[in-house]
Scaffold this motif. Structure first.
Motif, short mmCIF file in Angstrom:
data_model
loop_
_atom_site.label_atom_id
_atom_site.label_comp_id
_atom_site.label_asym_id
_atom_site.label_seq_id
_atom_site.Cartn_x
_atom_site.Cartn_y
_atom_site.Cartn_z
N GLU A 83 65.05 -57.54 45.62
CA GLU A 83 64.62 -56.27 45.02
C GLU A 83 63.18 -56.34 44.53
OE1 GLU A 83 66.30 -53.30 45.09
OE2 GLU A 83 67.46 -54.56 46.48
N LYS A 84 62.78 -57.50 44.00
CA LYS A 84 61.39 -57.66 43.59
C LYS A 84 60.45 -57.50 44.78
CE LYS A 84 61.99 -60.71 39.57
NZ LYS A 84 61.73 -62.07 39.02
N LYS A 85 60.81 -58.12 45.91
CA LYS A 85 59.98 -58.03 47.11
C LYS A 85 59.93 -56.61 47.62
CE LYS A 85 60.82 -62.81 48.61
NZ LYS A 85 61.45 -63.68 49.62
N ARG A 86 61.04 -55.91 47.59
CA ARG A 86 61.06 -54.53 48.04
C ARG A 86 60.16 -53.65 47.18
NH1 ARG A 86 65.98 -51.92 47.47
NH2 ARG A 86 65.33 -50.39 49.04
N LEU A 87 60.23 -53.89 45.86
CA LEU A 87 59.41 -53.07 44.94
C LEU A 87 57.91 -53.34 45.16
CD1 LEU A 87 61.45 -53.26 41.64
CD2 LEU A 87 60.80 -51.18 42.85
N ALA B 162 56.49 -54.32 47.80
CA ALA B 162 56.06 -53.83 49.09
C ALA B 162 56.06 -52.31 49.19
CB ALA B 162 56.96 -54.40 50.19
N SER B 163 56.60 -51.65 48.18
CA SER B 163 56.73 -50.19 48.26
C SER B 163 55.45 -49.48 47.79
CB SER B 163 57.91 -49.73 47.40
OG SER B 163 57.69 -50.04 46.04
#
Length: 283
Positions: A276-280, A282-283
């Protein structure tokens, strides 16, 4: 616990075998050796602990069909401070985790059912703190004093209450039953204050004077309630309430004790934190 508490109030205030309401001094502050200023300070100091415990309870269980909850039952003669408990004690936590129900004179629809019919829908759900501002006990207090039901029906209700509260305990609800005990002299002074202040007129009920005339009968009705419904799983606590600050402090402590027994824990994440950290990012 604050250094001004010399003993856990739960054990001091709990109604046990041989308890007599007439032996309780409404002016007393059992287990607490501080004054009003110290009490107000200690109330504020303990509020974050209560807030943290309540938030953990709500976070861990509010979305479950069953689970632990707390129900605070407040009973008292008029002006004893039930509203102050709700505002200054329960009001220190997140309101989304609180369910408040105030039971007044039953409606015609409610009278057409068993006395517990209107109570059951307000039992707090999992993860919640419920507050009853007056409760099912009205039906064996005013019901008895004002002879609103036959004696045999009043007797039946005591057993029904014990069975109901046993059912709540089985479901994980900790029931904290509190009678705020004031003297008739203190009530008179509080009623007079309402008549002296325009901002308090709305709180004044002319019927309160009529009920004062029945004070001994109400005290006996409360004694009967304590004798017949103070159980191991749902004991009564009689809180001296002439000093509002003490009553608030004592009830706060009772709620904290109940929540500490539950010992709610923050729920673990049900997702991959690193993902979730990586997704955030990258968003």
């Amino acid at each position: 616990m604050s250094s001004n508490w010399t003993q856990d109030p739960a054990s001091l205030l709990r109604v046990g075998e041989g308890f007599r309401l007439g032996d309780v001094d409404p002016e007393s502050t059992p287990g607490y050796d501080g004054d009003k200023k110290a009490g107000q300070k200690d109330l504020a100091a303990a509020a974050p602990d209560l807030d943290d415990l309540q938030e953990r309870l709500f976070a861990a269980h509010h979305d479950q069909e069953t689970g632990p909850a707390v129900l605070l039952v407040l009973q008292a003669m008029d002006t004893a401070g039930k509203g102050g408990i709700v505002r200054h004690v329960v009001g220190s936590v997140d309101p989304q985790g609180v369910e408040l129900a105030a039971f007044k004179k039953p409606t015609e629809e409610e009278l057409a059912h068993d006395f517990l019919w209107r109570i059951r829908p307000h039992v707090p759900g999992a993860g919640m703190i419920g507050v009853f501002d007056r409760s099912h006990y009205e039906d064996v207090l005013i019901g008895k004093v004002r002879e609103l039901a036959p004696p045999e029906e009043i007797e039946r209700r005591y057993d029904a209450i014990n069975a109901f509260e046993a059912e709540l305990a089985e479901a994980g609800v900790i029931v904290i039953k509190v009678m705020l005990h004031i003297s008739p002299e203190e009530q008179r002074d509080r009623l007079l204050e309402r008549l002296d202040r325009p901002d308090k007129y709305w709180k004044y009920n002319t019927g309160d004077v009529d009920e004062r005339l029945l004070w001994p009968q109400y005290m006996q009705a409360y004694q009967d309630v304590f004798d017949l419904t103070s159980t191991v799983i749902a004991p009564w606590h009689v809180v001296p309430a002439n000093r509002k600050w003490y009553a608030r402090l004592a009830v706060q402590r009772l709620i904290i004790d109940a929540l500490e027994r539950i010992d709610p824990q923050w729920p673990p994440a049900d997702f991959d934190i690193e993902v979730e950290k990586k997704r955030l990012l990258a968003s």
